[in-house]
Design a protein around this motif. Sequence first.
Motif, PDB file in Angstrom:
ATOM      1  N   ALA A 200       0.818  -1.221   0.000  1.00 41.24           N
ATOM      2  CA  ALA A 200       0.000   0.000   0.000  1.00 41.24           C
ATOM      3  C   ALA A 200       0.847   1.265   0.000  1.00 41.24           C
ATOM      4  O   ALA A 200       0.491   2.264  -0.642  1.00 41.24           O
ATOM      5  N   ASP A 201       1.966   1.248   0.700  1.00 43.68           N
ATOM      6  CA  ASP A 201       2.790   2.457   0.788  1.00 43.68           C
ATOM      7  C   ASP A 201       3.517   2.769  -0.517  1.00 43.68           C
ATOM      8  O   ASP A 201       3.983   3.901  -0.728  1.00 43.68           O
ATOM      9  N   LEU A 202       3.609   1.790  -1.416  1.00 43.50           N
ATOM     10  CA  LEU A 202       4.259   1.983  -2.711  1.00 43.50           C
ATOM     11  C   LEU A 202       3.265   2.379  -3.792  1.00 43.50           C
ATOM     12  O   LEU A 202       3.660   2.836  -4.864  1.00 43.50           O
ATOM     13  N   CYS A 203       1.996   2.197  -3.516  1.00 41.72           N
ATOM     14  CA  CYS A 203       0.922   2.376  -4.490  1.00 41.72           C
ATOM     15  C   CYS A 203       0.524   3.838  -4.606  1.00 41.72           C
ATOM     16  O   CYS A 203       0.460   4.563  -3.609  1.00 41.72           O
ATOM     17  N   ARG A 204       0.207   4.258  -5.817  1.00 44.04           N
ATOM     18  CA  ARG A 204      -0.171   5.662  -6.071  1.00 44.04           C
ATOM     19  C   ARG A 204      -1.663   5.924  -5.890  1.00 44.04           C
ATOM     20  O   ARG A 204      -2.131   7.040  -6.055  1.00 44.04           O
ATOM     21  N   TYR A 205      -2.425   4.887  -5.529  1.00 40.66           N
ATOM     22  CA  TYR A 205      -3.870   5.046  -5.391  1.00 40.66           C
ATOM     23  C   TYR A 205      -4.207   5.933  -4.201  1.00 40.66           C
ATOM     24  O   TYR A 205      -3.697   5.731  -3.100  1.00 40.66           O
ATOM     25  N   ARG A 206      -5.090   6.896  -4.419  1.00 37.32           N
ATOM     26  CA  ARG A 206      -5.552   7.795  -3.349  1.00 37.32           C
ATOM     27  C   ARG A 206      -7.031   8.055  -3.527  1.00 37.32           C
ATOM     28  O   ARG A 206      -7.503   8.169  -4.663  1.00 37.32           O
ATOM     29  N   PRO A 207      -7.793   8.156  -2.440  1.00 39.50           N
ATOM     30  CA  PRO A 207      -7.348   7.915  -1.064  1.00 39.50           C
ATOM     31  C   PRO A 207      -7.352   6.417  -0.762  1.00 39.50           C
ATOM     32  O   PRO A 207      -8.105   5.651  -1.373  1.00 39.50           O
ATOM     33  N   LYS A 208      -6.546   5.992   0.204  1.00 40.72           N
ATOM     34  CA  LYS A 208      -6.517   4.592   0.569  1.00 40.72           C
ATOM     35  C   LYS A 208      -7.852   4.203   1.214  1.00 40.72           C
ATOM     36  O   LYS A 208      -8.474   5.000   1.929  1.00 40.72           O
ATOM     37  N   THR A 209      -8.299   2.991   0.952  1.00 40.41           N
ATOM     38  CA  THR A 209      -9.558   2.515   1.518  1.00 40.41           C
ATOM     39  C   THR A 209      -9.349   2.113   2.976  1.00 40.41           C
ATOM     40  O   THR A 209      -8.484   1.284   3.265  1.00 40.41           O
ATOM     41  N   PRO A 210     -10.121   2.684   3.902  1.00 42.89           N
ATOM     42  CA  PRO A 210      -9.952   2.338   5.312  1.00 42.89           C
ATOM     43  C   PRO A 210     -10.541   0.967   5.636  1.00 42.89           C
ATOM     44  O   PRO A 210     -11.365   0.444   4.890  1.00 42.89           O
ATOM     45  N   ALA A 211     -10.121   0.432   6.739  1.00 37.55           N
ATOM     46  CA  ALA A 211     -10.667  -0.842   7.175  1.00 37.55           C
ATOM     47  C   ALA A 211     -12.131  -0.682   7.523  1.00 37.55           C
ATOM     48  O   ALA A 211     -12.557   0.391   7.982  1.00 37.55           O
ATOM     49  N   PRO A 212     -12.962  -1.701   7.300  1.00 39.25           N
ATOM     50  CA  PRO A 212     -14.377  -1.601   7.648  1.00 39.25           C
ATOM     51  C   PRO A 212     -14.553  -1.473   9.144  1.00 39.25           C
ATOM     52  O   PRO A 212     -13.716  -1.955   9.929  1.00 39.25           O
ATOM     53  N   ALA A 213     -15.622  -0.817   9.522  1.00 46.09           N
ATOM     54  CA  ALA A 213     -15.897  -0.645  10.953  1.00 46.09           C
ATOM     55  C   ALA A 213     -16.131  -1.985  11.607  1.00 46.09           C
ATOM     56  O   ALA A 213     -16.697  -2.895  11.003  1.00 46.09           O
ATOM     57  N   ALA A 214     -15.702  -2.109  12.838  1.00 44.99           N
ATOM     58  CA  ALA A 214     -15.869  -3.363  13.573  1.00 44.99           C
ATOM     59  C   ALA A 214     -17.350  -3.635  13.785  1.00 44.99           C
ATOM     60  O   ALA A 214     -18.130  -2.723  14.042  1.00 44.99           O
TER      61      ALA A 214
END
Length: 214
Positions: A200-214
């Motif tokens: 993920a840190d190398l990827c140019r995709y923005r914005p990063k998708t957050p983890a789903p809510a618990a």
Amino acid sequence: MNKADTFEFFRRLAEANPAPETELRWTNPYTLLVAVVLSAQATDVGVNKATQALFETVDTPDKMVALGEDGLKQHIRTIGLFNTKAKNVIALSALLIAEHGGVVPADRALLERLPGVGRKTANVVLNVAFAQETFAVDTHIFRIGNRTGLAPGKTPLAVEQKLERRVPQPFRLGAHHWLILHGRYVCKARRPECWRCIVADLCRYRPKTPAPAA
């Protein structure tokens, strides 16, 4: 994506999965070719279910021609476009017998002359069956190439050509497997799972998708 990031991108994927393989089940170059032709607009899981019984008895062009188009349809009718695919498989089998002694050629141009075989299918067969460093660009690889910045291009061929230029050794042979599997299970089309992506840190995709809510 620069050279250093590209190398690290594949290094991490390789470390996580040192021996990537196609998820299609096959027993020889011929059954692989048939499976890849059947997989167009279908899932590998669906193709494997359809070919499980088929490949137990039909594993050569001669046996496929003997089975016939109607017989083949009985095995693959759960797969999309099965009528057209059955016609192509019988035709390519007959051509293999007539022009190649029943042997699948390890040559892209010759493979692309077979009915139902395009560049992507040929590249898969060359890579998996003959260990050639090819890049079979499907929808997953096309998406990842553009989304990550690894190999952006407007067409599958453009993405393939950039991968050809940019993927370094020792990752070239396994590259398309790593990308397909990453696109299938992590970098998904509708909701990429960036929160658990090892690159993920190398990827140019923005914005990063957050983890789903618990």
